[in-house]
Structures are given as structure tokens and as C-alpha cells.
Design a protein around this motif. Structure first.
Motif, PDB file in Angstrom:
ATOM      1  N   LEU A  29       0.860  -1.660  -0.030  1.00 29.14           N
ATOM      2  CA  LEU A  29      -0.297   0.093  -0.208  1.00 29.14           C
ATOM      3  C   LEU A  29       0.968   1.319  -0.424  1.00 29.14           C
ATOM      4  O   LEU A  29       0.507   2.053  -0.731  1.00 29.14           O
ATOM      5  CB  LEU A  29      -1.131  -0.649   1.040  1.00 29.14           C
ATOM      6  CG  LEU A  29      -1.614  -1.530   1.229  1.00 29.14           C
ATOM      7  CD1 LEU A  29      -3.163  -0.945   2.374  1.00 29.14           C
ATOM      8  CD2 LEU A  29      -2.779  -0.772  -0.304  1.00 29.14           C
ATOM      9  N   VAL A  32       2.525   1.633  -4.115  1.00 30.79           N
ATOM     10  CA  VAL A  32       0.855   1.737  -4.466  1.00 30.79           C
ATOM     11  C   VAL A  32       0.626   3.694  -4.512  1.00 30.79           C
ATOM     12  O   VAL A  32       0.354   3.912  -5.690  1.00 30.79           O
ATOM     13  CB  VAL A  32      -0.165   1.100  -5.159  1.00 30.79           C
ATOM     14  CG1 VAL A  32       0.209   0.319  -5.587  1.00 30.79           C
ATOM     15  CG2 VAL A  32      -0.382   0.395  -3.360  1.00 30.79           C
ATOM     16  N   ALA A  33       0.740   3.351  -3.144  1.00 27.63           N
ATOM     17  CA  ALA A  33       0.333   5.287  -2.791  1.00 27.63           C
ATOM     18  C   ALA A  33       1.457   6.268  -3.522  1.00 27.63           C
ATOM     19  O   ALA A  33       0.667   7.158  -4.187  1.00 27.63           O
ATOM     20  CB  ALA A  33       0.877   5.541  -1.646  1.00 27.63           C
ATOM     21  N   THR A  36       0.786   7.147  -7.578  1.00 25.86           N
ATOM     22  CA  THR A  36      -1.402   7.308  -8.620  1.00 25.86           C
ATOM     23  C   THR A  36      -1.485   8.241  -7.366  1.00 25.86           C
ATOM     24  O   THR A  36      -1.217   8.579  -6.173  1.00 25.86           O
ATOM     25  CB  THR A  36      -2.143   6.695  -8.781  1.00 25.86           C
ATOM     26  OG1 THR A  36      -3.561   7.097  -9.209  1.00 25.86           O
ATOM     27  CG2 THR A  36      -2.085   5.550  -7.331  1.00 25.86           C
ATOM     28  N   LEU A  39      -5.734   7.598  -5.241  1.00 23.11           N
ATOM     29  CA  LEU A  39      -5.800   7.051  -3.806  1.00 23.11           C
ATOM     30  C   LEU A  39      -5.780   7.914  -2.490  1.00 23.11           C
ATOM     31  O   LEU A  39      -6.137   8.485  -2.711  1.00 23.11           O
ATOM     32  CB  LEU A  39      -4.363   6.123  -3.562  1.00 23.11           C
ATOM     33  CG  LEU A  39      -4.375   4.713  -4.571  1.00 23.11           C
ATOM     34  CD1 LEU A  39      -3.084   4.196  -3.673  1.00 23.11           C
ATOM     35  CD2 LEU A  39      -5.517   3.838  -4.366  1.00 23.11           C
ATOM     36  N   SER A  79      -2.562  -6.642  -6.235  1.00 22.98           N
ATOM     37  CA  SER A  79      -3.473  -5.948  -6.165  1.00 22.98           C
ATOM     38  C   SER A  79      -4.180  -5.831  -4.833  1.00 22.98           C
ATOM     39  O   SER A  79      -4.025  -7.333  -4.265  1.00 22.98           O
ATOM     40  CB  SER A  79      -4.002  -6.072  -7.622  1.00 22.98           C
ATOM     41  OG  SER A  79      -5.846  -5.511  -6.911  1.00 22.98           O
ATOM     42  N   SER A  81      -7.772  -5.679  -3.166  1.00 25.94           N
ATOM     43  CA  SER A  81      -9.557  -5.021  -3.476  1.00 25.94           C
ATOM     44  C   SER A  81     -10.394  -5.442  -1.790  1.00 25.94           C
ATOM     45  O   SER A  81      -9.685  -6.444  -1.300  1.00 25.94           O
ATOM     46  CB  SER A  81      -9.848  -5.097  -4.435  1.00 25.94           C
ATOM     47  OG  SER A  81      -9.753  -6.966  -4.884  1.00 25.94           O
ATOM     48  N   SER A 100      -7.300  -1.007  -5.127  1.00 23.94           N
ATOM     49  CA  SER A 100      -5.407  -1.230  -5.591  1.00 23.94           C
ATOM     50  C   SER A 100      -5.291  -1.908  -6.670  1.00 23.94           C
ATOM     51  O   SER A 100      -5.334  -3.440  -6.431  1.00 23.94           O
ATOM     52  CB  SER A 100      -4.488  -0.250  -4.647  1.00 23.94           C
ATOM     53  OG  SER A 100      -4.762  -0.828  -3.725  1.00 23.94           O
ATOM     54  N   TRP A 106      -1.151  -2.147 -14.271  1.00 27.85           N
ATOM     55  CA  TRP A 106      -2.390  -1.792 -15.147  1.00 27.85           C
ATOM     56  C   TRP A 106      -2.909  -2.831 -16.517  1.00 27.85           C
ATOM     57  O   TRP A 106      -2.030  -2.472 -17.286  1.00 27.85           O
ATOM     58  CB  TRP A 106      -2.275  -0.701 -14.717  1.00 27.85           C
ATOM     59  CG  TRP A 106      -2.327   0.395 -13.861  1.00 27.85           C
ATOM     60  CD1 TRP A 106      -2.296  -0.245 -12.170  1.00 27.85           C
ATOM     61  CD2 TRP A 106      -2.549   1.848 -13.025  1.00 27.85           C
ATOM     62  NE1 TRP A 106      -2.256   0.512 -11.978  1.00 27.85           N
ATOM     63  CE2 TRP A 106      -1.921   1.700 -12.305  1.00 27.85           C
ATOM     64  CE3 TRP A 106      -1.697   2.993 -13.954  1.00 27.85           C
ATOM     65  CZ2 TRP A 106      -1.647   3.402 -11.084  1.00 27.85           C
ATOM     66  CZ3 TRP A 106      -1.545   3.955 -13.634  1.00 27.85           C
ATOM     67  CH2 TRP A 106      -1.264   4.596 -12.010  1.00 27.85           C
TER      68      TRP A 106
END
Length: 177
Positions: A29, A32-33, A36, A39, A79, A81, A100, A106
Motif C-alpha cells: 500500500l 502503490v500510493a 498514483t 488513492l 492488487s 481489493s 488498488s 494496470w
């Protein structure tokens, strides 16, 4: 545990989170934050400790309105979710959806696979009647994904999120189960 073939032919494994996954989820997390602005938290801002994340996973597993799904590609977490079921009596029939996906994955169909699994979980639940979510309004890929699965736009909240001095409008969406 279930396997799915992605658009590029890679095989993805999808399963429910276990408390032993806590440290990997926190690392994922926070990574990935940083990929993008879409989030609700930025890179390094996911501040749960491993013990707190373990407790969150355990509490979610005990809540029939909640599920956290992890997707792995070549052993790497690709991922996270989830449906986050409410605990207040008046909101027990609702759940918030969050997805995410690691940027390098992607466009491979992972979002659709997650949506199918989460919606099926909700349909199998005797408790859930409504799923809702928030999406940054300019994130058209996400909004189109949600619409593809029947989500309806409920409205937009201007400037609900702020990232590095830039304000983002947020679209509220819902799906009746």
C-alpha cells in the motif's frame, strides 16, 4: 485460492487476506500510493503497524459484510481489493468498495476480476444490499470500470481531496445488490 489468466497470458492467483499477509500489505500500500494521486493516502502515509493490520484483517474476516482479496502475479502482490462492511446497526446492509493495483499491472483486467469477485461476494451475502465507493472524478478508467459493473453515479463532491496543493473532485457511486 483461485487462478485467473490475465489479458497478457500471465496467471494471477486471488485469495482472501490472512493475518500473516499484514507486513506485505503495508509495504504494498505504501508503494502503490506513490504510483498514483487517486488513492486516499500518499506514499508512506499508510501508517498501520503490522499488529494493527493483522487485527484489521482478523476483524474483517469476522464481519460478514467485509472481505479483503489479494492478487499475486509471480509471487508478487499485484492488487488489494476489499469490501469494508459497516458495524453500525443502521448501516449493516452496506459496504464500501476499494481497489488498488500495482501500476506495472494496470490494463491487464485485474480490476474487472476484482469487481466480479467482490460483487459475487456481496450477492452471496444475506446481509449486503448496497455497495458504494468514492472515485476521483478525473479517474475515468476507474469510473468506467465501475459503470461497466452497474454502479450508478450519485453525485460529485468538489475539492474533497487535496494532493500537493491540487484539489480533486470526488464522484460518489453505488450499486444496489
Amino acid at each position: 485460492m483461485e487462478t485467473k489468466e490475465l489479458k497478457n497470458g500471465q496467471i494471477m492467483t486471488i485469495r482472501e487476506a490472512m493475518k500473516e499477509d499484514a507486513s506485505d500489505i503495508i509495504s504494498y500500500l505504501n508503494e502503490v500510493a506513490g504510483e498514483t494521486d487517486y488513492l486516499s493516502f500518499g506514499q508512506g502515509e499508510f501508517a498501520f503497524s503490522a499488529a494493527e493490520e493483522e487485527k484489521y484483517i482478523e476483524e474483517g474476516a469476522e464481519n460478514s459484510g467485509s472481505v479483503m482479496l489479494l492478487c499475486f502475479i509471480d509471487g508478487k502482490l499485484a492488487s488489494v481489493s476489499q469490501l469494508i462492511g459497516h458495524t453500525k446497526k443502521r448501516e449493516l446492509h452496506t459496504s464500501e468498495l476499494a481497489i488498488s493495483i500495482r501500476e506495472k499491472f494496470w490494463g491487464l483486467g485485474i480490476g474487472s476480476i476484482n469487481m466480479e469477485a467482490l460483487i459475487q461476494y456481496a450477492k452471496n451475502s444475506e446481509r449486503l444490499k448496497l455497495i458504494y465507493l468514492e472515485a476521483i472524478s478525473e479517474n475515468k478508467r476507474a469510473i468506467n470500470l465501475y459503470k461497466k459493473f452497474g454502479f450508478i453515479e450519485a453525485g460529485e463532491i468538489p475539492a474533497l481531496m487535496q494532493v500537493d496543493g491540487r484539489y480533486f473532485d470526488v464522484t460518489m457511486m453505488y450499486l444496489v445488490i
